[in-house]
Design a protein around this motif. Structure first.
Motif: not given
Length: 166
Positions: A62-86
């Protein structure tokens, strides 16, 4: 995204900002996980693995102030064999929760990564469970699946859905 907020796809030059926001995130998550501070009063979480493993990092400002983050990785670590985003990690500072910024931020990230998505939520984290259930239902127009999985003695809700992109 409302004019009040902007989303930035971050690179390593943004790492100090990410590390600072992680301090707030870990403070909040200590309620559900046994996360202890270091003798210096901080958590000292290393963000290096996210960069090394090639996660996509987004920052919410918001303006110059950071107020959040999101990290996107692969989903296969959690759902083996499933291609996608986590949605590996997601955080918005308390001051900006309940304003619609969290949903808009998540939606923006989902639009940047078309395809299958996984959002994992610790079931005992009731505020997050309510937020993610509502956000995923709204974004996917109720076209999602929810399943409960246990990992390391903890129960997690897994929301899976698809994003068609921007």
């Amino acid at each position: 995204m409302r004019k009040k907020y902007k989303v930035v796809r971050a690179d390593r030059s943004h790492d100090p900002v990410l590390r600072n926001l992680f301090e707030f995130y870990l403070h909040d998550m200590a309620e559900w996980f046994q996360v202890d501070q270091l003798p210096g009063g901080n958590y000292g979480h290393s963000t290096e693995p996210y960069w090394v493993e090639g996660h996509d990092v987004y920052l919410l400002y918001t303006g110059e102030t950071p107020v959040g983050f999101a990290l996107v990785g692969p989903s296969d670590q959690w759902l083996p064999g499933a291609a996608g985003n986590d949605m590996n990690e997601f955080f918005v500072v308390r001051r900006h929760r309940g304003t619609g910024a969290s949903y808009e931020f998540a939606s923006c990230v989902w639009h940047h990564h078309p395809g299958q998505w996984l959002v994992r939520v610790l079931q005992s984290n009731l505020p997050a469970l309510r937020f993610w259930g509502k956000a995923v239902a709204e974004f996917s127009q109720a076209q999602f699946e929810e399943a409960v999985h246990e990992k390391n003695g903890r129960r997690w809700s897994h929301f899976t859905f698809s994003s068609s992109g921007a």
